[in-house]
Every structure is written in structure tokens, then in C-alpha cells.
Scaffold this motif. Structure first.
Motif, PDB file in Angstrom:
ATOM      1  N   TYR A 140       0.840  -1.199   0.000  1.00 53.33           N
ATOM      2  CA  TYR A 140       0.000   0.000   0.000  1.00 53.33           C
ATOM      3  C   TYR A 140       0.872   1.245   0.000  1.00 53.33           C
ATOM      4  CZ  TYR A 140      -3.113  -3.673   1.388  1.00 53.33           C
ATOM      5  OH  TYR A 140      -3.802  -4.855   1.416  1.00 53.33           O
ATOM      6  N   ARG A 277      18.674  -6.439   0.711  1.00 56.90           N
ATOM      7  CA  ARG A 277      17.851  -5.357   1.265  1.00 56.90           C
ATOM      8  C   ARG A 277      17.921  -4.119   0.369  1.00 56.90           C
ATOM      9  NH1 ARG A 277      14.397  -5.710   4.102  1.00 56.90           N
ATOM     10  NH2 ARG A 277      14.732  -4.132   5.681  1.00 56.90           N
ATOM     11  N   LEU A 327       8.464  -5.091  10.999  1.00 63.98           N
ATOM     12  CA  LEU A 327       7.456  -6.012  10.479  1.00 63.98           C
ATOM     13  C   LEU A 327       6.317  -5.189   9.893  1.00 63.98           C
ATOM     14  CD1 LEU A 327       7.330  -8.489  13.496  1.00 63.98           C
ATOM     15  CD2 LEU A 327       8.236  -9.004  11.228  1.00 63.98           C
ATOM     16  N   GLY A 328       5.805  -5.582   8.745  1.00 71.43           N
ATOM     17  CA  GLY A 328       4.708  -4.853   8.095  1.00 71.43           C
ATOM     18  C   GLY A 328       3.367  -5.368   8.616  1.00 71.43           C
ATOM     19  N   GLU A 330       0.158  -4.849   7.734  1.00 69.53           N
ATOM     20  CA  GLU A 330      -0.854  -5.330   6.780  1.00 69.53           C
ATOM     21  C   GLU A 330      -0.496  -6.736   6.288  1.00 69.53           C
ATOM     22  OE1 GLU A 330       0.541  -2.406   6.741  1.00 69.53           O
ATOM     23  OE2 GLU A 330      -1.062  -0.907   6.771  1.00 69.53           O
TER      24      GLU A 330
END
Ligand code: HAM
Length: 444
Positions: A140, A277, A327-328, A330
Motif C-alpha cells: 500500500y 535489502r 514487520l509490516g 498489513e
């Protein structure tokens, strides 16, 4: 109506924008009724486990100066070159909506002199971030992250503690994901590797297959060639030299120690030589939490992080080793075990139902009395029908409902209904608090 009158109407009626109804900005997401328990479950569990390990909650502003990200995330990183929302403030300063939390946290560490606090300083950060990415499932333009960082610990135990925490969190959430690990070496050993990497990609047969973005990366940031999502570039990356073979002795020892500790703790990981990364500040250990995805070609990253020992110094602070991950939210929510959320939901102790104005007033008083006695009480004072109030009580899985109507109000009584068995009994209104406290102590 006269023209004069029309003008008057124009003046007093605020002009309404015409066209289609209001809609969300592309890539943004609403959190709708019913969705919050899962968010709260993640936040509470993360807060509890992090606090047990000595992490303290901090926050930073949504707006930071644009140059902070240029100097940290990287001038050539996708985040800075393609994804950042930035604008000129009226004062002429260029500002950015934060695309990641680490630079702001490091700025705060330097600006407030957190190096004066007992080290290591361990921080927990939660908030929204903005990246003008291509929206898709789990990606998003506004997303939320949980960030965990440790400042002032140079040894491998810092990353081991973070990876152990990830392992604990995933267990708590019922998520079975893989932890990928790699080492990016340091300023001493990485340049030799980059030379070899560039040589490999400059070979005609390889260069010709690169996507247009990777041709640019070859000049600006060759390490990122290993991270490209284009199938041809991915295939080329498989045959590229591996950084692990070029690590200097101290970097090699550091990695070996991290892996040994993880083995001793029984934490499974996957050594992934292609893991680089997308941010410029990392050195030595980097890691990612990945979820193999059926639809997407690439596994979906639920989180990632690593060591960034030079970042604080490069932004003007004292040399301070640091390490962290994010940490995401969603993405975690896509895989969170719903049963874990269900079990975590506190079931209200009592539901207060009423019929009519007088009883409603009485139950408002009783609501406050029971609440102050420490009971979790739910009600639906706006509803008139008993049926719909009890339906809500059922939905909330309440053990007891207390019902008060006109008759009970006159008699000074209240009906107690056991919501599981359906049995009912009449209680003295004056004694209802002490009776409920006793009953619930038995059932809890
Ligand atoms: P990152 O890998 O860019 O790292 O982001 C961390 C996680 O945020 C990703 O693994 C993913 O789960 C989630 N995420 C990123 N972009 C989006 C998006 N557009 N939509 C939804 N979720 C997203 C960092 O941001 C580093 N600052 C992490 C870190 C903390 N390194 C050290 N400390």
C-alpha cells in the motif's frame, strides 16, 4: 427566483465539489469496523513480548526533512528516487512523509543524546509510513510497521536477540514464515566483492539480459542487481559471485557466531546469498521474514532488517553500533491465525438489557456501578427491543445478561439470565453487584 436571490444563495451555501463521490486516494486503506481486534492483538502481543525483553516504546514525527532520507535510506534507493512523498514547505524547506522509520529513530537518538542512557538502548516503534509504490495485495502507499531496534551493542548477540524475538512473535501469532539471513560484509570487504560483481554483470552475455533499471543499478548501486524482481535478472543473479565468499575474517566470524547462537537456540533459518535489502545503510548481518506466496512470483516479505553500524556516525552522531528490524502490519494480518485473535478477545462479564425509559435510566446507574466494581459490562441503551439486545449479548458471547423492565423497576428487582442455558432468576436489585461479583469469580 430573482438573480439577486441566487447570488445570496451562492454566498450562504458552501460550494460543493461536483463529480464522483469521495473516494480513497490510490493505494490507501481504511480500517473498517470489525478489523481492529486483529490489529490490537498484534500490537498488544508485540508490546508485551518487547517489554519483557527491555524494549521501550518511542515515537517520531510523520514529517522529517527530505535530506535525512537521502543521507540514510540512500540517494539511489527506490524509496528515495521513486517512492517518497515530498514537498516544499512554505519556508522553502524540503520535507518528506516518512517512507521508513529507521532514519527518524536514528535522528532522535542523536538529537536527544540517547547515548547518555545506559546502553544498549532498545526501542519499539509503531506507526504509518508512506511509499508511492505500485499498489497490490499486501503493498500500500500508506502502511504500518512495528520497528524493533537495539543501539550500542556491537556483538552478534544483538541480531540473535532480534531474530529470537521475531521467532517468538511469529509463534504467538500462529504464522509459519521463513527467516532468510545473509551478510553484507563491511567497508573493508564489500568493495572487493562489488568489483567482482560488476565484472560478472559487465560480461556481454550477461549485460545484454539486464532490465533497463538494472543497467542503471550497475553504475549506481550494483549490489541491488541481486534484488531485482525481473525474471531474467533473477536468473542472472543465481549465477553471480556470492558475497559470503568475499567476507573479511572479522565479518566471517561475526556471521558464524550469529548462526551458531541461532542453531543453539533451535531457530531455523535459510542462508540466502541474494538477500541484499533495499536500503543503503546496512552492514554485516541482514535478515528478512518471508512467506512463500502462491500468487506472487516472489515470496512476500513480512519484515526485514539488519545491522547498521555506520548510520549514526554518518548522520553526525558518535560512532554507535546498531541493529534492528521492522514487520509490516498489513502483511502480518494476511497470515495471522484468526483463532489466536478470537481467544485473545476478552469476553464481557455482563450484558445489561433494559425495556423502557425508567429502566434505561436505572441501568445507566447500574452500568457505572458494575463497571466501577471491576466488571466488563456491555449494553445497547439505544436499542428498544429485548430480542435485539439479547442477540447482541449472544454475539458478544456474554455469560450473563441482566434484564430490567417496568415491573422489575417497581419491585426493586432485576432478572439474571444465564446466556448459555437460558435459565432465569430474579435478584434483589440492591444485591445485584455482590451477587454478580461472586458468580463471576466462580466462572472465571
Ligand atoms: P523494509 O524492508 O523496507 O525495511 O520494510 C519492512 C517491512 O515493511 C517489509 O518487510 C514489509 O512487510 C513492510 N512494507 C514495506 N513496504 C510496504 C508497503 N508498501 N505496503 C505494505 N507493507 C510494506 C525497513 O523499512 C527498515 N527501516 C527496517 C529496519 C528497522 N531496519 C532496521 N531497523
Amino acid at each position: 427566483m430573482t438573480k439577486k436571490h441566487d447570488k445570496l444563495v451562492d454566498l450562504v451555501t458552501p460550494s460543493r465539489p461536483t463529480g464522483p463521490i469521495a473516494h480513497r486516494v490510490k493505494g490507501m486503506k481504511d480500517i473498517q469496523p470489525g478489523a481492529y481486534p486483529a490489529w490490537e492483538f498484534l500490537l498488544q502481543s508485540a508490546g508485551r513480548l518487547a517489554r519483557l525483553r527491555g524494549f521501550e516504546r518511542i515515537d517520531t514525527p510523520v514529517l522529517e526533512s527530505y535530506s535525512l532520507y537521502e543521507r540514510s535510506s540512500g540517494r539511489t534507493s527506490d524509496i528515495v528516487t521513486k517512492e517518497m512523498y515530498s514537498f516544499l514547505d512554505k519556508s522553502g524547506e524540503r520535507l518528506a512523509l516518512r517512507p521508513e522509520a529507521t532514519p527518524g529513530i536514528v535522528r532522535a537518538y542523536i538529537e536527544h543524546g540517547w547515548f547518555n542512557l545506559p546502553q544498549p538502548v532498545k526501542t519499539l516503534w509503531y506507526g504509518p509510513l508512506f511509499r508511492r509504490d505500485k499498489p497490490q495485495l499486501g503493498r500500500y502507499r500508506q502502511h504500518y510497521q512495528l520497528n524493533f531496534d537495539i543501539f550500542g551493542e556491537p556483538g552478534p548477540l544483538a541480531e540473535v536477540e532480534l531474530i529470537f524475538l521475531i521467532h517468538e512473535l511469529l509463534n504467538d501469532w500462529g504464522i509459519e514464515a521463513q527467516i532468510d539471513i545473509n551478510s553484507l560484509g563491511c567497508v573493508d570487504c564489500r568493495p572487493n566483492y562489488i568489483n567482482e560483481l560488476v565484472k560478472y554483470y559487465k560480461e556481454k552475455k550477461h549485460r545484454e539480459q539486464l532490465c533497463p533499471d538494472c543497467r542503471k543499478r550497475l553504475i549506481k548501486n550494483p549490489l541491488r542487481l541481486l534484488d531485482c524482481k525481473e525474471p531474467a535478472c533473477e536468473a542472472l543473479a543465481q549465477g553471480a559471485p556470492q558475497l559470503i565468499d568475499f567476507l573479511c575474517e572479522p565479518c566471517k566470524q561475526h556471521l558464524v557466531k550469529v548462526l551458531e547462537f541461532l542453531d543453539n537456540l533451535g531457530i531455523q533459518y535459510n542462508l540466502n546469498s541474494q538477500l541484499v535489502r533495499g536500503l543503503d545503510y546496512y552492514n554485516r548481518t541482514v535478515f528478512e521474514v518471508v512467506m512463500p506466496s502462491e500468487s506472487a512470483q516472489r515470496p512476500l516479505a513480512l519484515g526485514g532488517g539488519g545491522r547498521y553500524d555506520q548510520l549514526i556516525e554518518s548522520l553526525g552522531g558518535r560512532p554507535t553500533p546498531a541493529c534492528g528490524f521492522a514487520l509490516g502490519m498489513e502483511r502480518l494480518l494476511l497470515y495471522l491465525d484468526p483463532n489466536k485473535v478470537e481467544v485473545s478477545q476478552t469476553r464481557p462479564d455482563v450484558f445489561l438489557a433494559q425495556l423502557g425509559d425508567g429502566p434505561r435510566l436505572k441501568s445507566l446507574q447500574l452500568f457505572e456501578e458494575l463497571r466501577q466494581a471491576g466488571l466488563t459490562v456491555h449494553q445497547a441503551f439505544t436499542k428498544n427491543s429485548l430480542k435485539s439486545q439479547l442477540a447482541l449479548a449472544n454475539q458478544l458471547k456474554v455469560k450473563y445478561a441482566l434484564i430490567i423492565g417496568q415491573k422489575e423497576l417497581l419491585d426493586g428487582t432485576i432478572l439474571l439470565r444465564d446466556m448459555e442455558s437460558g435459565s432465569q432468576e430474579v435478584l434483589d436489585l440492591k444485591r445485584v453487584k455482590s451477587i454478580m461479583l461472586k458468580r463471576l469469580a466462580k466462572t472465571k
